[in-house]
Each structure stands twice: as C-alpha cells, then as structure tokens.
Design an enzyme around this catalytic site. Sequence first.
Site, PDB file in Angstrom:
ATOM      1  N   ASP A  51       0.830  -1.206   0.000  1.00 16.15           N
ATOM      2  CA  ASP A  51       0.000   0.000   0.000  1.00 16.15           C
ATOM      3  C   ASP A  51       0.861   1.250   0.000  1.00 16.15           C
ATOM      4  OD1 ASP A  51       0.872  -0.196   2.752  1.00 16.15           O
ATOM      5  OD2 ASP A  51      -0.918  -1.393   3.146  1.00 16.15           O
ATOM      6  N   ASP A  71      -7.842  -3.949  14.638  1.00 17.39           N
ATOM      7  CA  ASP A  71      -9.216  -4.222  14.214  1.00 17.39           C
ATOM      8  C   ASP A  71      -9.294  -5.342  13.178  1.00 17.39           C
ATOM      9  OD1 ASP A  71      -8.104  -2.952  12.058  1.00 17.39           O
ATOM     10  OD2 ASP A  71      -9.555  -1.302  11.974  1.00 17.39           O
ATOM     11  N   HIS A 122      -7.459  -5.537  10.311  1.00 14.56           N
ATOM     12  CA  HIS A 122      -7.195  -5.185   8.916  1.00 14.56           C
ATOM     13  C   HIS A 122      -5.840  -5.708   8.476  1.00 14.56           C
ATOM     14  CE1 HIS A 122      -5.055  -1.550  10.589  1.00 14.56           C
ATOM     15  NE2 HIS A 122      -4.247  -1.815   9.575  1.00 14.56           N
ATOM     16  N   GLU A 166      -9.848  -2.145   5.647  1.00 15.24           N
ATOM     17  CA  GLU A 166     -10.508  -1.930   6.924  1.00 15.24           C
ATOM     18  C   GLU A 166     -11.724  -2.853   7.054  1.00 15.24           C
ATOM     19  OE1 GLU A 166      -9.016  -0.315   9.037  1.00 15.24           O
ATOM     20  OE2 GLU A 166      -8.172   1.575   8.336  1.00 15.24           O
TER      21      GLU A 166
END
Length: 260
Positions: free
Chosen positions: A66, A135, A137, A142
Amino acid sequence: MEVIIQPDAESVARVAADVFTDYARRESATLGLATGSTPLAMYLELIRRHRDEGLSFARCRAFLLDEYVGLPRTHEQSYYRFIRDNFTSHIDIPDDDVHSPDGLADDPTAAGLAYDRAIAEAGGVDVQLLGIGTDGHIGFNEPGSSLRSRTRLKTLHPQTIADNARFFGDDESQVPHHVLTQGLGTISDAGHLLLLATGSGKADAVAATVEGPVSALCPASILQFHQHATVIVDEEAGSGLANADYYRYAFENKPAWQHI
C-alpha cells in the site's frame, strides 16, 4: 493454515526470515513487502544475513502492499521510503525492481488497476508478508472491505489513524486519511501468505483471524480460505487462541521434509 507460536518477537522475526530466505534463494522470486513496526525485526535479520552470510536478493523483485495518498515517495513517512530506509537500500535488490502504488496519481482508480496489472505481468507475488491491525485489517483493508477487492482507494478507519499517529509526531491531523491498498482479492492471489503478529494488543485480532468466522468485519480472516497461509505469533499475540496447544504440537512434530 499453519499457526506457529514462538516465545517472543525476536523468535517470530527469525522464523519469518527463514521463510523469506528460502524464497530469496530461488532462481527468481517476487516478494510482497509490508510496512509498520512488526516486520522491522525480520527485515533487520534479513539485512544481517545479506551482510554476514551472503544472502542475495539480486534475483528478486518486490511489490508493496500500500501507499498513502498525497505523499511523494521522498516523504519520510511514505511507504516506499519506509521500505527503502528499513530494508531494500541495505540489500542488493535493484531500486527499479521495488514497486509501490502511485499515491500521487490523478486517477487513483486507474492507478489501482495498473498496479494489479503490474503484479500479474511479474508473474504474481510468491510470498506476501502481512501485519495485522488491532481491528483485524491487513494492508489497509478496513473492516467491511470486500473479500474479493482489488487494489483501490480506501479511507482509513479512525482507529487506524490513531494507531499510525505515532509515526507523525502523535498528531492525528498529520496522518493521511486515504491510501491506495492491495485489496483482499489481490492479496489472496499471492502464492504464500505470511502474517506476523506480536504483543498482547494483537491477541484479539489474531484469535478472530485464525479461529473466528470468515467475515468482512475481520478482513484478515480471509487467510482461512488460502491454500498456503502461515501465521507466526509470539506468546502474547497468541494468548487468545483456544487451540494453541495443538498449534504448538503440530509445529514441534512437523516432518523434516515439510517447509513452512
């Protein structure tokens, strides 16, 4: 999925480095590289092996997961700069063979499509390194991300922005809110997925990834569908795993001929 529980973060790094060493020794290999704090110890170990043991990456190429939107490659917090500063400038992989999404593209959608084409034209990623967020990801997919998504623009979750503020002087307003990230479908195309997690803060996410349902609410759970997925965690990150004793037993009794 193979789950390997190690006593500490240093051991996680060494085992992960063993995996990347095996790929680097091939006639050619395409490496998927991740940023963040968790992979740093593995990169340091690979740099040491290059320096002290002659491990070469000259026949490798690399693709990053990314990149922040709006940061030039030269920015100290761009992911291309991160990988170069912390890994690729210390080994013998050519700079031209290290690729990242174009975070400055006028058309992020087109840039994402172009990045997927570049990966395909390279023959696909052989081994993809992954971290995991608190979380669940991976990359910047996400919770709620499509399980078949491709490289695309994503808006960061407020928790991810808060987690990453430490790299921007603890100032959340300085953290870019958008990224170009490989999607879960793009990630899943890699031949081998290698997820690393250390510390108690990742325990819930690791448990959901390995033993919870496959769900867009825990993007990393997509690893359960992959034919060759390896999760390497330290004791703290693995503390929420109900089946931990079996994972330890399976690794301790792994046949000598069976690679990770």
